[in-house]
Motif scaffolding. Structure first.
Motif, PDB file in Angstrom:
ATOM      1  N   LYS A  73       3.592  -7.143  -8.587  1.00  0.00           N
ATOM      2  CA  LYS A  73       2.190  -7.510  -8.417  1.00  0.00           C
ATOM      3  C   LYS A  73       1.929  -7.467  -6.922  1.00  0.00           C
ATOM      4  O   LYS A  73       2.663  -8.070  -6.138  1.00  0.00           O
ATOM      5  N   ALA A  74       0.922  -6.733  -6.535  1.00  0.00           N
ATOM      6  CA  ALA A  74       0.631  -6.516  -5.118  1.00  0.00           C
ATOM      7  C   ALA A  74       0.197  -7.807  -4.437  1.00  0.00           C
ATOM      8  O   ALA A  74      -0.463  -8.650  -5.049  1.00  0.00           O
ATOM      9  N   ALA A  75       0.571  -7.947  -3.173  1.00  0.00           N
ATOM     10  CA  ALA A  75       0.133  -9.091  -2.375  1.00  0.00           C
ATOM     11  C   ALA A  75      -1.311  -8.904  -1.930  1.00  0.00           C
ATOM     12  O   ALA A  75      -2.008  -9.873  -1.659  1.00  0.00           O
ATOM     13  N   ALA A  76      -1.749  -7.656  -1.841  1.00  0.00           N
ATOM     14  CA  ALA A  76      -3.117  -7.336  -1.433  1.00  0.00           C
ATOM     15  C   ALA A  76      -3.530  -6.053  -2.147  1.00  0.00           C
ATOM     16  O   ALA A  76      -2.674  -5.294  -2.609  1.00  0.00           O
ATOM     17  N   HIS A  77      -4.801  -5.834  -2.225  1.00  0.00           N
ATOM     18  CA  HIS A  77      -5.308  -4.619  -2.866  1.00  0.00           C
ATOM     19  C   HIS A  77      -6.179  -3.864  -1.870  1.00  0.00           C
ATOM     20  O   HIS A  77      -7.379  -3.691  -2.063  1.00  0.00           O
ATOM     21  N   ASP A  78      -5.533  -3.416  -0.805  1.00  0.00           N
ATOM     22  CA  ASP A  78      -6.255  -2.662   0.207  1.00  0.00           C
ATOM     23  C   ASP A  78      -5.434  -1.447   0.626  1.00  0.00           C
ATOM     24  O   ASP A  78      -4.258  -1.332   0.287  1.00  0.00           O
ATOM     25  N   ALA A  79      -6.060  -0.550   1.353  1.00  0.00           N
ATOM     26  CA  ALA A  79      -5.416   0.712   1.737  1.00  0.00           C
ATOM     27  C   ALA A  79      -4.186   0.482   2.614  1.00  0.00           C
ATOM     28  O   ALA A  79      -3.202   1.208   2.494  1.00  0.00           O
ATOM     29  N   LYS A  80      -4.247  -0.508   3.486  1.00  0.00           N
ATOM     30  CA  LYS A  80      -3.116  -0.773   4.381  1.00  0.00           C
ATOM     31  C   LYS A  80      -1.876  -1.181   3.582  1.00  0.00           C
ATOM     32  O   LYS A  80      -0.781  -0.673   3.813  1.00  0.00           O
ATOM     33  N   TRP A  81      -2.048  -2.098   2.618  1.00  0.00           N
ATOM     34  CA  TRP A  81      -0.908  -2.531   1.810  1.00  0.00           C
ATOM     35  C   TRP A  81      -0.360  -1.358   1.000  1.00  0.00           C
ATOM     36  O   TRP A  81       0.851  -1.138   0.939  1.00  0.00           O
ATOM     37  N   LEU A  82      -1.251  -0.599   0.388  1.00  0.00           N
ATOM     38  CA  LEU A  82      -0.821   0.540  -0.435  1.00  0.00           C
ATOM     39  C   LEU A  82      -0.053   1.554   0.394  1.00  0.00           C
ATOM     40  O   LEU A  82       0.980   2.052  -0.037  1.00  0.00           O
ATOM     41  N   ASP A  83      -0.515   1.837   1.597  1.00  0.00           N
ATOM     42  CA  ASP A  83       0.187   2.776   2.469  1.00  0.00           C
ATOM     43  C   ASP A  83       1.574   2.246   2.835  1.00  0.00           C
ATOM     44  O   ASP A  83       2.565   2.979   2.790  1.00  0.00           O
ATOM     45  N   GLN A  84       1.648   0.975   3.164  1.00  0.00           N
ATOM     46  CA  GLN A  84       2.934   0.347   3.516  1.00  0.00           C
ATOM     47  C   GLN A  84       3.889   0.379   2.314  1.00  0.00           C
ATOM     48  O   GLN A  84       5.062   0.731   2.448  1.00  0.00           O
ATOM     49  N   PHE A  85       3.381   0.048   1.133  1.00  0.00           N
ATOM     50  CA  PHE A  85       4.180   0.059  -0.088  1.00  0.00           C
ATOM     51  C   PHE A  85       4.647   1.481  -0.413  1.00  0.00           C
ATOM     52  O   PHE A  85       5.819   1.706  -0.726  1.00  0.00           O
ATOM     53  N   SER A  86       3.757   2.441  -0.311  1.00  0.00           N
ATOM     54  CA  SER A  86       4.092   3.837  -0.620  1.00  0.00           C
ATOM     55  C   SER A  86       5.177   4.354   0.314  1.00  0.00           C
ATOM     56  O   SER A  86       6.149   4.979  -0.132  1.00  0.00           O
ATOM     57  N   ARG A  87       5.027   4.107   1.605  1.00  0.00           N
ATOM     58  CA  ARG A  87       6.035   4.565   2.575  1.00  0.00           C
ATOM     59  C   ARG A  87       7.383   3.899   2.321  1.00  0.00           C
ATOM     60  O   ARG A  87       8.421   4.563   2.320  1.00  0.00           O
ATOM     61  N   ALA A  88       7.370   2.603   2.069  1.00  0.00           N
ATOM     62  CA  ALA A  88       8.624   1.872   1.856  1.00  0.00           C
ATOM     63  C   ALA A  88       9.361   2.384   0.619  1.00  0.00           C
ATOM     64  O   ALA A  88      10.561   2.638   0.671  1.00  0.00           O
ATOM     65  N   THR A  89       8.651   2.549  -0.480  1.00  0.00           N
ATOM     66  CA  THR A  89       9.319   2.964  -1.712  1.00  0.00           C
ATOM     67  C   THR A  89       9.767   4.423  -1.665  1.00  0.00           C
ATOM     68  O   THR A  89      10.816   4.762  -2.215  1.00  0.00           O
ATOM     69  N   ARG A  90       8.999   5.283  -0.995  1.00  0.00           N
ATOM     70  CA  ARG A  90       9.419   6.687  -0.861  1.00  0.00           C
ATOM     71  C   ARG A  90      10.696   6.811  -0.041  1.00  0.00           C
ATOM     72  O   ARG A  90      11.497   7.718  -0.276  1.00  0.00           O
ATOM     73  N   ASP A  91      10.887   5.934   0.926  1.00  0.00           N
ATOM     74  CA  ASP A  91      12.036   6.012   1.825  1.00  0.00           C
ATOM     75  C   ASP A  91      13.326   5.433   1.249  1.00  0.00           C
ATOM     76  O   ASP A  91      14.389   5.586   1.848  1.00  0.00           O
ATOM     77  N   MET A  92      13.254   4.756   0.120  1.00  0.00           N
ATOM     78  CA  MET A  92      14.430   4.094  -0.448  1.00  0.00           C
ATOM     79  C   MET A  92      15.045   4.992  -1.520  1.00  0.00           C
ATOM     80  O   MET A  92      14.454   5.198  -2.577  1.00  0.00           O
ATOM     81  N   GLU A  93      16.237   5.522  -1.238  1.00  0.00           N
ATOM     82  CA  GLU A  93      16.867   6.504  -2.129  1.00  0.00           C
ATOM     83  C   GLU A  93      17.169   5.967  -3.522  1.00  0.00           C
ATOM     84  O   GLU A  93      17.192   6.725  -4.483  1.00  0.00           O
ATOM     85  N   GLN A  94      17.409   4.680  -3.653  1.00  0.00           N
ATOM     86  CA  GLN A  94      17.735   4.115  -4.968  1.00  0.00           C
ATOM     87  C   GLN A  94      16.536   4.164  -5.913  1.00  0.00           C
ATOM     88  O   GLN A  94      16.690   4.134  -7.122  1.00  0.00           O
ATOM     89  N   ILE A  95      15.346   4.208  -5.335  1.00  0.00           N
ATOM     90  CA  ILE A  95      14.123   4.226  -6.143  1.00  0.00           C
ATOM     91  C   ILE A  95      13.858   5.651  -6.609  1.00  0.00           C
ATOM     92  O   ILE A  95      13.703   6.563  -5.818  1.00  0.00           O
TER      93      ILE A  95
END
Length: 153
Positions: A73-95
């Protein structure tokens, strides 16, 4: 979107089950010459219907036996959070997959890890990179069906 005919479907079905088929064998299976198969494969690649070819690896033999689905469940529903979440999850090889969902949760993550300690490291890394509203996980006890093949009817 290119028009996909019965021969294309046969080619795609054969390749998604056995991507390393030679053109001779593929032609025999689908009823076309090797050159006709090559032209069709090239056209399907150019149209991005075939996005790539990969080897499927055995996760157990590579010490990645724990398959986990992480509900976010997202902590925020804004473009900044989504961008941060997208970058973090793309960079994690286990995901292996990240999906924005309808319903009670915002995102579903599919990941492969060695064990619970490895999952905890993944979790700690993820929450350190992105503020989360809520995180829960479900661990796969038995894989009944797991395929990459699309239904080509």
């Amino acid at each position: 979107m290119p028009k996909i005919d019965a021969f294309d479907r046969k080619i795609l079905n054969a390749l998604q089950h056995e991507a390393d088929l030679g053109l001779e064998e593929l032609g025999d299976r689908v009823g076309l010459s090797r050159n006709a198969c090559w032209r069709r494969i090239k056209a399907l690649e150019d149209a991005k219907v075939i996005r790539g070819r990969v080897a499927l690896l055995d996760a157990q033999k590579l010490n990645l036996g724990l398959n986990v689905f992480i509900q976010i469940k997202a902590a925020a529903h804004d473009a900044k959070w989504l961008d941060q979440f997208s970058r973090a999850t793309r960079d994690m090889e286990q995901i292996q997959g990240v999906y924005r969902m309808t319903g009670d949760l915002d995102y579903l993550i599919r990941a492969r890890v060695a064990d619970m300690a490895d999952y905890d490291r993944l979790y700690q890394t993820l929450v350190a990179r992105v503020p989360m509203g809520d995180v829960s996980a479900s661990f796969v006890m038995e894989e009944i069906k797991d395929t990459t093949a699309l239904p080509l009817i």
